[in-house]
Design a protein around this motif. Structure first.
Motif, mmCIF file in Angstrom:
data_model
loop_
_atom_site.group_PDB
_atom_site.id
_atom_site.type_symbol
_atom_site.label_atom_id
_atom_site.label_comp_id
_atom_site.label_asym_id
_atom_site.label_seq_id
_atom_site.Cartn_x
_atom_site.Cartn_y
_atom_site.Cartn_z
ATOM 1 N N ARG A 1 6.679 -13.411 -23.442
ATOM 2 C CA ARG A 1 6.248 -13.658 -22.064
ATOM 3 C C ARG A 1 5.955 -15.135 -21.898
ATOM 4 N N LEU A 2 6.619 -15.742 -20.914
ATOM 5 C CA LEU A 2 6.453 -17.166 -20.621
ATOM 6 C C LEU A 2 6.364 -17.327 -19.106
ATOM 7 N N GLY A 3 5.144 -17.326 -18.588
ATOM 8 C CA GLY A 3 4.968 -17.520 -17.150
ATOM 9 C C GLY A 3 5.777 -16.525 -16.331
ATOM 10 N N PRO A 4 6.674 -17.025 -15.461
ATOM 11 C CA PRO A 4 7.426 -16.132 -14.574
ATOM 12 C C PRO A 4 8.645 -15.495 -15.230
ATOM 13 N N VAL A 5 8.808 -15.649 -16.527
ATOM 14 C CA VAL A 5 9.983 -15.078 -17.193
ATOM 15 C C VAL A 5 9.560 -14.291 -18.427
ATOM 16 N N ARG A 6 10.482 -13.420 -18.863
ATOM 17 C CA ARG A 6 10.367 -12.719 -20.130
ATOM 18 C C ARG A 6 11.567 -13.137 -20.964
ATOM 19 N N ALA A 7 11.363 -13.365 -22.264
ATOM 20 C CA ALA A 7 12.423 -13.968 -23.072
ATOM 21 C C ALA A 7 12.560 -13.272 -24.413
ATOM 22 N N ALA A 8 13.701 -13.484 -25.043
ATOM 23 C CA ALA A 8 13.964 -13.028 -26.408
ATOM 24 C C ALA A 8 15.023 -13.948 -27.001
ATOM 25 N N SER A 9 15.064 -14.022 -28.323
ATOM 26 C CA SER A 9 16.009 -14.920 -28.984
ATOM 27 C C SER A 9 16.644 -14.236 -30.184
ATOM 28 N N ALA B 1 28.849 -5.968 -18.885
ATOM 29 C CA ALA B 1 28.871 -4.600 -19.405
ATOM 30 C C ALA B 1 27.499 -4.160 -19.912
ATOM 31 N N MET B 2 26.631 -5.118 -20.242
ATOM 32 C CA MET B 2 25.315 -4.808 -20.797
ATOM 33 C C MET B 2 24.213 -4.965 -19.765
ATOM 34 N N ARG B 3 24.593 -5.003 -18.503
ATOM 35 C CA ARG B 3 23.619 -5.131 -17.418
ATOM 36 C C ARG B 3 22.601 -3.980 -17.481
ATOM 37 N N GLY B 4 21.338 -4.295 -17.290
ATOM 38 C CA GLY B 4 20.307 -3.263 -17.233
ATOM 39 C C GLY B 4 19.622 -2.983 -18.565
ATOM 40 N N ARG B 5 20.145 -3.482 -19.657
ATOM 41 C CA ARG B 5 19.499 -3.264 -20.949
ATOM 42 C C ARG B 5 18.279 -4.180 -21.087
ATOM 43 N N THR B 6 17.315 -3.764 -21.874
ATOM 44 C CA THR B 6 16.180 -4.639 -22.168
ATOM 45 C C THR B 6 16.691 -5.853 -22.938
ATOM 46 N N ARG B 7 15.866 -6.877 -23.032
ATOM 47 C CA ARG B 7 16.324 -8.116 -23.649
ATOM 48 C C ARG B 7 16.724 -7.926 -25.113
ATOM 49 N N GLN B 8 15.895 -7.232 -25.884
ATOM 50 C CA GLN B 8 16.235 -7.026 -27.284
ATOM 51 C C GLN B 8 17.475 -6.150 -27.438
ATOM 52 N N ALA B 9 17.556 -5.107 -26.619
ATOM 53 C CA ALA B 9 18.744 -4.252 -26.683
ATOM 54 C C ALA B 9 19.988 -5.028 -26.272
ATOM 55 N N PHE B 10 19.843 -5.918 -25.292
ATOM 56 C CA PHE B 10 20.968 -6.757 -24.869
ATOM 57 C C PHE B 10 21.442 -7.632 -26.028
ATOM 58 N N LEU B 11 20.506 -8.299 -26.714
ATOM 59 C CA LEU B 11 20.886 -9.175 -27.819
ATOM 60 C C LEU B 11 21.522 -8.382 -28.964
ATOM 61 N N ALA C 1 23.346 -19.063 -31.731
ATOM 62 C CA ALA C 1 21.958 -19.063 -31.259
ATOM 63 C C ALA C 1 21.948 -18.575 -29.820
ATOM 64 N N LEU C 2 21.011 -17.693 -29.501
ATOM 65 C CA LEU C 2 20.948 -17.082 -28.175
ATOM 66 C C LEU C 2 19.502 -17.038 -27.680
ATOM 67 N N ILE C 3 19.313 -17.360 -26.408
ATOM 68 C CA ILE C 3 18.059 -17.083 -25.711
ATOM 69 C C ILE C 3 18.410 -16.354 -24.425
ATOM 70 N N VAL C 4 17.821 -15.190 -24.221
ATOM 71 C CA VAL C 4 18.012 -14.445 -22.981
ATOM 72 C C VAL C 4 16.684 -14.434 -22.233
ATOM 73 N N VAL C 5 16.757 -14.720 -20.918
ATOM 74 C CA VAL C 5 15.560 -14.890 -20.096
ATOM 75 C C VAL C 5 15.715 -14.070 -18.816
ATOM 76 N N ASP C 6 14.729 -13.245 -18.524
ATOM 77 C CA ASP C 6 14.698 -12.470 -17.284
ATOM 78 C C ASP C 6 13.646 -13.046 -16.350
ATOM 79 N N ARG C 7 14.051 -13.297 -15.104
ATOM 80 C CA ARG C 7 13.084 -13.743 -14.091
ATOM 81 C C ARG C 7 12.416 -12.507 -13.497
ATOM 82 N N VAL C 8 11.088 -12.470 -13.503
ATOM 83 C CA VAL C 8 10.344 -11.347 -12.938
ATOM 84 C C VAL C 8 9.274 -11.887 -12.000
ATOM 85 N N ASP C 9 8.828 -11.048 -11.076
ATOM 86 C CA ASP C 9 7.710 -11.423 -10.224
ATOM 87 C C ASP C 9 6.431 -11.459 -11.048
ATOM 88 N N ARG C 10 5.554 -12.383 -10.716
ATOM 89 C CA ARG C 10 4.289 -12.460 -11.451
ATOM 90 C C ARG C 10 3.481 -11.177 -11.331
#
Length: 383
Positions: free
Chosen positions: A143-151, A337-347, A367-376
């Motif tokens: 969790r990073l402010g307005p986004v959720r991330a995974a690497s 094709a992987m739309r809708g998966r959680t970040r870890q499942a996506f990676l 190297a990969l970083i996936v970031v989802d923009r979410v409402d606070r």
């Protein structure tokens, strides 16, 4: 996280494997030569010392089981040749057998000790590599402010924990700032360059309000270390010639993402529609090649990044991965094709698709970083 990977051998590994295989075959080849000599009119040649040497040679390249196998083959050959040549009445046969058993026993003990020492050294190297990765390529916060991330990091070279790709994501007073980069080259010089760039980034993101200045600091740090390497030994040539492609991103409260790209593959964003490639309007050279920038050191470019959108920063190990038909991996299509998966499942699914495309043999680190923009106001969604 660093994902498990069926990876390819490093440069020159194939040549070393061939030499190692040849070395393993030498004891058995000697036994075959002895058998051939003793079963032909050439048996007048004294071959006893050759058989005695086989377990000792096996102990150099094989473990205790291989050494025992070489000893067993030598004993069988000795018995066959002594029987064929009617030599059991002479003292020499028994002397050779005693010497063979003594050398064989010593070789088995020695090979076991060598194997234990090598395993201990390898385990120590692995622990050091794991600790180095935790410092150099630590997982990004979920969790990073307005986004959720995974690497995720995939090292292409067998046994490697880290390589020449780099990433990080940091929450600062200026917003969420991220970097993904790729060092030209392999091995320790590439790891050193990655460490220099990451160190400069992690320091500058907290006091530079201008993202252009942040990436400029990374370039300056790389040049400084290259200059220090230039004053060192000739072995630093690979580092002095290193350059780094990198993209730095900044996400604040508004529905945009700001990027500055220094010769790196552009990130992708996917929302309700298809995946969009965030290609820079003005291409810039990689870090370390600032002399090719004709004007200002670059400017931020802003792209839409609304709640519900997903941003993927990656290195060229993904888009340059090829299958047996030399077809590049279609990252945009895989992302859709992987739309809708959680970040870890996506990676994880992206990793599996990449390995399936390349038959488990990556040609370059990833190297990969996936970031989802979410409402606070939204709760943490998924992992």
């Amino acid at each position: 996280m660093r994902a498990p990977l069926r990876s390819r051998p490093g440069p020159g590994a194939g040549h070393h494997q061939v030499l190692f295989f040849i070395a393993e075959c030498v004891p058995f080849a000697i036994a075959l030569v002895v058998l051939t000599i003793e079963l032909t009119p050439a048996h007048v040649v004294y071959t006893g010392p050759l058989l005695v040497a086989t377990p000792a040679l096996a102990a150099v390249t094989m473990g205790p089981k291989g050494t025992l196998a070489a000893l067993g083959v030598a004993v069988v050959v000795s018995v066959i040749t002594a029987t064929h040549n009617d030599a059991w009445g002479g003292q020499q046969v028994y002397t050779n057998l005693v010497a063979l058993f003594l050398v064989g026993a010593a070789s088995v003990v020695t090979s076991r000790a060598v194997q234990t020492r090598r395993e201990s050294e390898l385990n120590q190297v692995r622990r050091i590599a794991a600790a180095a990765q935790e410092v150099l390529l630590r997982p990004v916060p979920a969790r990073l402010g307005p986004v959720r991330a995974a690497s995720m990091y995939l090292a292409a070279e067998t046994g490697a924990q880290i390589g020449g790709d780099l990433y990080d994501a940091v929450q600062t007073r200026y917003g969420v700032r991220m970097i993904v980069g790729d060092v030209r080259g392999k091995g320790l010089p590439a790891v050193r360059a990655a460490a220099v760039v990451l160190g400069a980034f992690r320091e500058a993101v907290h006091y530079e309000d201008d993202l252009v200045e942040v990436i400029s600091h990374c370039g300056e740090a790389l040049r400084r270390d290259a200059a220090l390497a230039g004053a060192g030994a000739a072995g630093d040539d690979a580092f002095r010639e290193a350059f780094v492609t990198a993209v730095v991103a900044q996400i604040q409260e508004d529905a945009t993402v700001e990027l500055i790209n220094r010769g790196h593959p552009p990130p992708l964003v996917i929302g309700e529609g298809s995946a969009r490639c965030l290609t820079p309007a003005v291409p810039l050279p990689p870090l370390g090649l600032e002399e090719f920038i004709g004007g200002p050191p670059g400017r931020l470019e802003s792209y839409p990044f609304a709640p519900g959108d997903r941003l993927l920063l990656h290195t060229d190990g993904v888009i340059e991965a090829r299958d047996g038909d030399n077809t590049f991996f279609d990252l945009a299509r895989a992302m859709e094709a992987m739309r809708g998966r959680t970040r870890q499942a996506f990676l994880e699914d992206l990793r599996d698709a990449l390995l399936e495309h390349t038959k488990g043999s990556l040609a370059d680190d990833v190297a990969l970083i996936v970031v989802d923009r979410v409402d606070r106001s939204d709760p943490v969604r998924g992992r």
